[in-house]
Design a protein around this motif. Structure first.
Motif: not given
Length: 686
Positions: A106-109, A112-114, A253-258, A497-504
């Motif tokens: 969820a943190l990565y998303a 990602y979904m921004a 077909e859903g978003p990658t975080p899904v 970016p490191l936050f919120p994507m690469n850190l998780p």
């Protein structure tokens, strides 16, 4: 008092779903959806940490599990079902997976979904998803388990079809929902039959009844023996095993975080959990667990061969998930509950990591997913490169990574069963499991070497997030760039970016590398003493079996488990080395090899034509049958209705001229009619 906090674990995400729903309506609040969702799941993880010692400590005292009741739910005659949660070590492990991995995804998303106009809606769906999955895991009875079971099915439909403007996403969502209905029908029938025979559906009642059968050795009625087969049908559907696996690859077909959430922490693990939880029931039928093991092994090999020749990086990982789930079913099928749940635990780390790094590559290449259109990206995306490398090592079962420990425990248990019982079946399953491990190492690093090694070249996708989140002009105009990902197009690959994507992803990579060496003893302690394992050991006379296993060996001078570790290590390294040669150092050799086996490559690339066969044998005939029923409805049923309605319509036409709108005439007609009726009554009386 501490255990009472467990009541909050599902309901915090439920509250989050309500808040995110409000954010959907109030556009200025949409940025609040992500932090609310993340914090609600994180709170569940913290609560799980807090109650772990109380649950495991209580369990060591001799009790099977503890029940925390919220309220009375269904009380009808002798049928009692409460809204209650069952807490034992297996529950705790599953909660760690769902809430821990769920928080990171969820943190990565949130980044990602921004920019997506469905931003708040996405996190509302995720919150409901976590609510349903934690309810499933915590349930103390089959009815509440089924409620959570259907809840994750609904959420998978919503999330896979999140981009409802895309016909392919809508089709994939419907496919997932319909295929799971097949399995869920069997699951529901299994629950009905369980109640019919045992009179209750709570775990404690079921476990006690099963223990009586095991203890007294009485003959088990055929209706009871049928229950595990119905339940396993539901497990095969939810966890994508043959023949009900076809929905999972299309779920991309859903978003990658899904994809990361479904494949790693939630929906597909439900089937494995259900069998692990209800092992005492499965043991009442002689061939049930054997069938589970066979289906798991065949599925692992089948999906592994398909992954060899796929080019879509997300679909490769999708077939990998199906294959790894097969290992888990193989584990529970040989009563290696600890190994199966341990593999579920470690798989959650490295599969979430692999999907999310694949999402980063996809985002960097404007939606590109084709392996043939990318190479040498390690210079452009060094962080993503080495994070994915960690996940690939774990998936391949490289020595001392998380996947190595958990997969090896399952294969060693299968081989041990085969050698102890002198069973050619289980020895064959162990050998096929080792061969599948080789395929896994090869196709995993085929992807990594193709994407990140070799000469630098790439083709950008058609549009930013073309296969994911169709950012609109309106979104760009509003500057929707929360979370650090801009809507604007990039002309070359770029790091996340490191936050919120690469850190998780760093946390997930640490788990992929270290969860095995640090967690295998903890897992053996937790699940090895679970209720299912205790009943299994009693029924299989585990102590006597343990004494004989010290004499089993495959390699001279070492015991069976060490032998399997050495063999699986060699297999993993061999698969990686061959992948390096064919897909990094000498790619023309791979093309020549493929041309020599063109028919086989075509067969695997087209996934054995299973979708085409299903379409010809099932989908089209059902569509034709539906058209026939529609024609019958229109011509016969509607024709009959229209015919019946013709009489009053004709009568209405005949008396229409008498309707002049004059009240005096109506009154006179009513009086005359009443007089005629009275006269007829008087005549009848005489």
């Amino acid at each position: 008092m501490s255990l009472q906090l467990a009541k909050l674990i599902p309901w915090l995400p439920a509250l989050s779903a309500v808040v995110c729903g409000i954010c959907c309506i109030k556009r200025p609040l949409r940025k609040l959806a992500a932090p609310v969702c993340v914090l609600s799941i994180l709170a569940g993880f913290v609560i799980t940490l807090g109650i772990q010692s109380h649950v495991t400590g209580h369990h060591e005292g001799g009790a099977v599990g503890q029940t925390v009741t919220l309220f009375e739910w269904v009380h009808a005659g002798s049928f009692h079902v409460d809204m209650a949660y069952y807490l034992d070590p297996l529950t705790i492990v599953m909660l760690f997976v769902v809430t821990g991995i769920g928080t990171l995804v969820a943190l990565y998303a949130s980044g990602y979904m921004a920019g997506d106009r469905g931003y708040a809606r996405f996190f509302a769906y995720v919150s409901i998803f976590i609510f349903a999955m934690t309810t499933l895991v915590l349930a103390d009875n089959l009815v509440l388990l089924y409620l959570g079971w259907e809840g994750v099915g609904l959420c998978s439909y919503l999330l896979i079809g999140f981009y409802y403007q895309k016909p392919s996403a809508v089709a994939a969502a419907k496919k997932a929902f319909i295929v799971n209905r097949i399995g869920d029908l069997g699951f529901a029938l299994g629950i009905f039959l369980t109640f019919h025979h045992f009179g209750q559906v709570t775990y404690t009642d079921i476990f006690n009844a099963a223990a009586l059968y095991h203890a007294h050795g009485v003959e088990v009625p055929w209706t009871v023996q049928l229950i595990p087969y119905l339940l396993m049908l539901g497990a095969f559907g939810k966890s994508a095993q043959i023949p009900l696996y076809v929905w999972l690859p299309d779920a991309m077909e859903g978003p990658t975080p899904v994809s990361a959430l479904i494949h790693a922490a939630t929906m597909v693990t439900a089937g494995v959990y259900m069998i692990a939880r209800l092992t005492p029931l499965f043991m009442l039928s002689p061939g049930a667990l054997e069938l589970v093991a066979i289906v798991g092994c065949v599925t692992a090999l089948f999906a592994g061969t398909i992954a060899l020749c796929q080019y879509d990086i997300k679909r490769i990982y999708a077939y990998s998930t199906i294959s790894q789930l097969g290992y888990m079913f193989l584990g529970v099928g040989v009563l290696c509950t600890s190994g199966a749940v341990f593999h579920l635990f470690t798989h959650a780390f490295f599969k979430a990591l692999l999907f999310l790094t694949a999402g980063s590559v996809m985002h960097a290449l404007a939606g590109q997913l084709d392996l043939r259109k990318m190479s040498g990206l390690r210079r452009k995306m060094p962080v993503t490169c080495w994070l994915m490398f960690a996940g690939c090592l774990a998936l391949a079962g490289f020595p001392f990574t998380a996947g190595f420990y958990s997969k090896d425990e399952i294969l060693a248990a299968v081989m041990e069963k085969g050698l102890t019982e002198h069973s050619a079946l289980y020895i064959t399953l162990a050998v096929l499991g080792l061969f599948t491990a080789f395929l896994t190492a090869f196709y995993t690093f085929r992807l990594w070497f193709r994407v990140f090694m070799g000469p630098e070249k790439y083709e950008m996708g058609e549009e930013h997030h073309s296969d994911e989140d169709s950012h609109t002009t309106q979104d760009a105009a509003h500057g929707s760039t929360s979370g650090g990902i801009e809507v604007a197009h990039h002309h070359e690959p770029h790091e996340m970016p490191l936050f919120p994507m690469n850190l998780p992803l760093v946390v997930l990579a640490a788990g992929a590398l270290l969860a095995g060496v640090l967690g295998h003893r903890w897992m053996a302690h937790m699940i090895g003493s679970s209720s299912a394992a205790v009943v299994s050991q009693v029924a299989e006379h585990g102590e006597a079996a343990t004494e004989t296993t010290h004499h089993l060996t495959l390699l001279p001078g070492v015991d069976l488990h060490t032998s399997m570790m050495i063999i699986s290590s060699v297999i993993a390294v061999l698969g990686i080395v061959l992948a390096a040669y064919y897909h990094w150092l000498n790619r023309p050799a791979a093309d020549r090899l493929a041309s020599q086996f063109k028919g086989l490559v075509t067969l695997l690339a087209n996934k054995y034509y299973i979708d085409e066969i299903n379409d010809a044998v099932i989908v089209k005939p059902l569509n034709l049958l539906g058209q026939v029923f529609f024609a019958v409805d229109q011509l016969i049923v509607m024709g009959l209705v229209q015919f019946v309605g013709f009489v009053p319509r004709a009568l209405g036409l005949s008396i229409q001229p008498t309707q002049q709108g004059k009240l005096q005439g109506y009154g006179l007609g009513m009086a005359a009619g009443a007089a005629i009726i009275a006269l007829l009554v008087v005549m009848a009386m005489h």
